[in-house]
Design a protein around this motif. Structure first.
Motif, PDB file in Angstrom:
ATOM      1  N   VAL A  34       0.861  -1.180   0.000  1.00 50.18           N
ATOM      2  CA  VAL A  34       0.000   0.000   0.000  1.00 50.18           C
ATOM      3  C   VAL A  34       0.897   1.229   0.000  1.00 50.18           C
ATOM      4  O   VAL A  34       1.801   1.360   0.837  1.00 50.18           O
ATOM      5  CB  VAL A  34      -0.939   0.017   1.224  1.00 50.18           C
ATOM      6  CG1 VAL A  34      -1.789   1.288   1.222  1.00 50.18           C
ATOM      7  CG2 VAL A  34      -1.832  -1.223   1.221  1.00 50.18           C
ATOM      8  N   LEU A  35       0.652   2.128  -0.939  1.00 51.07           N
ATOM      9  CA  LEU A  35       1.424   3.363  -1.076  1.00 51.07           C
ATOM     10  C   LEU A  35       0.518   4.562  -0.840  1.00 51.07           C
ATOM     11  O   LEU A  35      -0.683   4.515  -1.134  1.00 51.07           O
ATOM     12  CB  LEU A  35       2.056   3.446  -2.462  1.00 51.07           C
ATOM     13  CG  LEU A  35       2.916   2.244  -2.891  1.00 51.07           C
ATOM     14  CD1 LEU A  35       3.367   2.406  -4.332  1.00 51.07           C
ATOM     15  CD2 LEU A  35       4.113   2.082  -1.973  1.00 51.07           C
ATOM     16  N   PHE A  89       8.713   4.355  -3.733  1.00 56.52           N
ATOM     17  CA  PHE A  89       8.558   3.478  -4.884  1.00 56.52           C
ATOM     18  C   PHE A  89       7.580   4.093  -5.882  1.00 56.52           C
ATOM     19  O   PHE A  89       6.835   5.032  -5.569  1.00 56.52           O
ATOM     20  CB  PHE A  89       8.031   2.096  -4.447  1.00 56.52           C
ATOM     21  CG  PHE A  89       8.859   1.432  -3.372  1.00 56.52           C
ATOM     22  CD1 PHE A  89      10.211   1.204  -3.548  1.00 56.52           C
ATOM     23  CD2 PHE A  89       8.273   1.039  -2.173  1.00 56.52           C
ATOM     24  CE1 PHE A  89      10.973   0.598  -2.568  1.00 56.52           C
ATOM     25  CE2 PHE A  89       9.019   0.421  -1.180  1.00 56.52           C
ATOM     26  CZ  PHE A  89      10.373   0.197  -1.374  1.00 56.52           C
ATOM     27  N   VAL A  90       7.579   3.521  -7.072  1.00 58.13           N
ATOM     28  CA  VAL A  90       6.707   3.995  -8.150  1.00 58.13           C
ATOM     29  C   VAL A  90       5.639   2.949  -8.439  1.00 58.13           C
ATOM     30  O   VAL A  90       5.944   1.760  -8.571  1.00 58.13           O
ATOM     31  CB  VAL A  90       7.526   4.274  -9.429  1.00 58.13           C
ATOM     32  CG1 VAL A  90       6.602   4.644 -10.582  1.00 58.13           C
ATOM     33  CG2 VAL A  90       8.541   5.379  -9.180  1.00 58.13           C
ATOM     34  N   LEU A  91       4.404   3.383  -8.533  1.00 56.01           N
ATOM     35  CA  LEU A  91       3.279   2.517  -8.883  1.00 56.01           C
ATOM     36  C   LEU A  91       2.867   2.801 -10.318  1.00 56.01           C
ATOM     37  O   LEU A  91       2.517   3.936 -10.648  1.00 56.01           O
ATOM     38  CB  LEU A  91       2.112   2.776  -7.936  1.00 56.01           C
ATOM     39  CG  LEU A  91       0.831   1.964  -8.165  1.00 56.01           C
ATOM     40  CD1 LEU A  91       1.073   0.482  -7.893  1.00 56.01           C
ATOM     41  CD2 LEU A  91      -0.299   2.499  -7.292  1.00 56.01           C
ATOM     42  N   ASP A  92       2.930   1.776 -11.183  1.00 55.92           N
ATOM     43  CA  ASP A  92       2.568   2.021 -12.586  1.00 55.92           C
ATOM     44  C   ASP A  92       1.079   1.779 -12.813  1.00 55.92           C
ATOM     45  O   ASP A  92       0.343   1.341 -11.912  1.00 55.92           O
ATOM     46  CB  ASP A  92       3.444   1.204 -13.536  1.00 55.92           C
ATOM     47  CG  ASP A  92       3.173  -0.294 -13.509  1.00 55.92           C
ATOM     48  OD1 ASP A  92       2.072  -0.726 -13.093  1.00 55.92           O
ATOM     49  OD2 ASP A  92       4.071  -1.069 -13.913  1.00 55.92           O
ATOM     50  N   ALA A  93       0.630   2.058 -14.023  1.00 52.68           N
ATOM     51  CA  ALA A  93      -0.794   1.976 -14.347  1.00 52.68           C
ATOM     52  C   ALA A  93      -1.331   0.557 -14.279  1.00 52.68           C
ATOM     53  O   ALA A  93      -2.543   0.355 -14.158  1.00 52.68           O
ATOM     54  CB  ALA A  93      -1.035   2.568 -15.739  1.00 52.68           C
ATOM     55  N   VAL A 122       4.791  -2.334  -8.829  1.00 56.48           N
ATOM     56  CA  VAL A 122       5.607  -1.378  -8.085  1.00 56.48           C
ATOM     57  C   VAL A 122       7.056  -1.500  -8.533  1.00 56.48           C
ATOM     58  O   VAL A 122       7.583  -2.615  -8.691  1.00 56.48           O
ATOM     59  CB  VAL A 122       5.494  -1.629  -6.569  1.00 56.48           C
ATOM     60  CG1 VAL A 122       6.346  -0.622  -5.790  1.00 56.48           C
ATOM     61  CG2 VAL A 122       4.036  -1.521  -6.118  1.00 56.48           C
ATOM     62  N   HIS A 123       7.701  -0.341  -8.730  1.00 57.83           N
ATOM     63  CA  HIS A 123       9.081  -0.295  -9.200  1.00 57.83           C
ATOM     64  C   HIS A 123       9.935   0.524  -8.228  1.00 57.83           C
ATOM     65  O   HIS A 123       9.437   1.428  -7.546  1.00 57.83           O
ATOM     66  CB  HIS A 123       9.138   0.315 -10.596  1.00 57.83           C
ATOM     67  CG  HIS A 123       8.224  -0.352 -11.577  1.00 57.83           C
ATOM     68  ND1 HIS A 123       8.575  -1.505 -12.250  1.00 57.83           N
ATOM     69  CD2 HIS A 123       6.953  -0.052 -11.962  1.00 57.83           C
ATOM     70  CE1 HIS A 123       7.567  -1.878 -13.035  1.00 57.83           C
ATOM     71  NE2 HIS A 123       6.577  -1.020 -12.881  1.00 57.83           N
ATOM     72  N   ALA A 124      11.209   0.214  -8.199  1.00 59.12           N
ATOM     73  CA  ALA A 124      12.109   0.887  -7.269  1.00 59.12           C
ATOM     74  C   ALA A 124      12.383   2.325  -7.671  1.00 59.12           C
ATOM     75  O   ALA A 124      12.582   3.192  -6.816  1.00 59.12           O
ATOM     76  CB  ALA A 124      13.413   0.105  -7.155  1.00 59.12           C
ATOM     77  N   THR A 172       3.324  -6.039  -6.541  1.00 55.87           N
ATOM     78  CA  THR A 172       2.178  -5.232  -6.949  1.00 55.87           C
ATOM     79  C   THR A 172       1.859  -4.235  -5.831  1.00 55.87           C
ATOM     80  O   THR A 172       2.426  -4.283  -4.743  1.00 55.87           O
ATOM     81  CB  THR A 172       0.943  -6.104  -7.223  1.00 55.87           C
ATOM     82  OG1 THR A 172       0.612  -6.844  -6.032  1.00 55.87           O
ATOM     83  CG2 THR A 172       1.206  -7.056  -8.370  1.00 55.87           C
ATOM     84  N   GLY A 173       0.941  -3.311  -6.135  1.00 58.66           N
ATOM     85  CA  GLY A 173       0.607  -2.324  -5.125  1.00 58.66           C
ATOM     86  C   GLY A 173      -0.657  -1.571  -5.459  1.00 58.66           C
ATOM     87  O   GLY A 173      -1.293  -1.792  -6.495  1.00 58.66           O
TER      88      GLY A 173
END
Length: 235
Positions: free
Chosen positions: A131-132, A144-148, A152-154, A206-207
Motif C-alpha cells: 500500500v502506497l 517506490f513507483v506505482l505504474d498503471a 511497483v518499481h524501485a 504489486t501495489g
C-alpha cells in the motif's frame, strides 16, 4: 491469513513519550496506536497475530494481553535489546506466520490510517503487495513507483511513500543473504526494502494507492496532530 505487527522500534525520536511506553502503545483517539490495527485485523477475519518486540517488550502483554478482547490470539517475539530491522524481524517471526507458502499481512505498529484492510489481496500476484500513499511533508522524495498496471518499481518519476502495510509471501525472504554485507548476526539483522527491490526488478511486486488518511507517527508533534484530527468530526 496471519499477520505481523512491527512493534520493535526504539522510538528514539518520540522521547520523552517513549521513555516508559513503546511507540505502538502510545494513545491516539482514546486507544493505543496498535489497537487500531488489531481491530482492523480482527474485522477481516485474521485470528493469529505476531507482535515483534524489543524496547520495553514487557509492556505489550501488560497492555494487550493475549488478544482475546479482539477475538485474536497474540504471539510476542522478542528480538533482544537491539531490534532486527524489518527484514530480520519478519524472518524471526516467520515460524509463527507461515502456513506453508500462504501469504501473510504485515503492518507497521506506529502508523495510523483509515485504509480498509479488506482491500488487501489474500493471494498477491507476485511476492508482495504494498500500500502506497501520497508523500508526506517529512518524506517528500517518496519510496517506490506505482505504474498503471498495478506493479511497483524501485525507481521512476512520481514516487509514492510506502505506507507500512503489505501482504507478503514467505518466498520473498528466501534471498535475504544477498542483501546483507558482512556478518548479519544471530538472529540476522537486515532491512526488508532491499529484498523488495530485488523482487521489483523481477516485476514481482504489486501495489495500490491509498489517497485518504494516513499518518506516520514519528514525532511527538505528529502524534499531537493525529490526536487533534481524530477529535474532529469527520465529514
Amino acid at each position: 491469513m496471519r499477520a505481523l505487527v512491527f512493534a520493535a522500534g526504539l522510538g528514539e525520536r518520540m522521547r520523552p513519550l517513549t521513555d516508559s511506553t513503546p511507540k505502538p502503545l502510545l494513545q491516539a483517539g482514546g486507544r493505543p496506536l496498535i489497537a487500531w490495527h488489531l481491530e482492523k485485523l480482527a474485522a477481516i477475519g485474521v485470528r493469529e497475530v505476531v507482535v515483534n518486540t524489543s524496547w520495553l517488550a514487557g509492556r505489550f502483554p501488560q497492555v494487550l494481553g493475549d488478544g482475546s478482547r479482539w477475538g485474536l490470539r497474540l504471539h510476542y517475539t522478542y528480538e533482544g535489546p537491539t531490534p532486527l530491522e524489518t527484514g530480520g524481524g519478519m524472518l524471526h517471526a516467520l515460524p509463527l506466520l507461515a502456513e506453508g507458502d500462504a501469504p501473510f499481512l504485515a503492518v507497521n505498529g506506529d502508523v495510523w490510517t483509515d485504509y480498509d484492510f479488506a482491500r488487501l489481496p489474500p493471494n498477491p500476484r507476485g511476492l508482495a503487495h504494498l500500500v502506497l500513499v501520497d508523500n508526506p511533508e517529512h518524506h517528500p522524495q517518496g519510496d517506490f513507483v506505482l505504474d498503471a498496471d498495478g506493479h511497483v518499481h524501485a525507481d521512476g518519476p512520481r514516487k509514492l511513500t510506502f505506507a507500512g502495510i503489505g501482504v507478503y509471501r514467505p518466498a520473498l525472504l528466501a534471498r535475504w543473504r544477498q542483501t546483507v554485507d558482512g556478518d548479519p548476526g544471530r538472529p540476522p539483522r537486515f532491512r526488508l526494502a532491499p529484498l523488495l527491490r530485488l523482487a521489483m526488478a523481477e516485476d514481482a511486486v504489486t501495489g495500490e494507492h491509498h489517497a485518504r488518511r494516513w499518518t506516520d507517527v514519528g514525532t511527538p508533534q505528529r502524534l499531537a496532530e493525529l490526536e487533534r484530527s481524530l477529535a474532529r468530526p469527520q465529514g
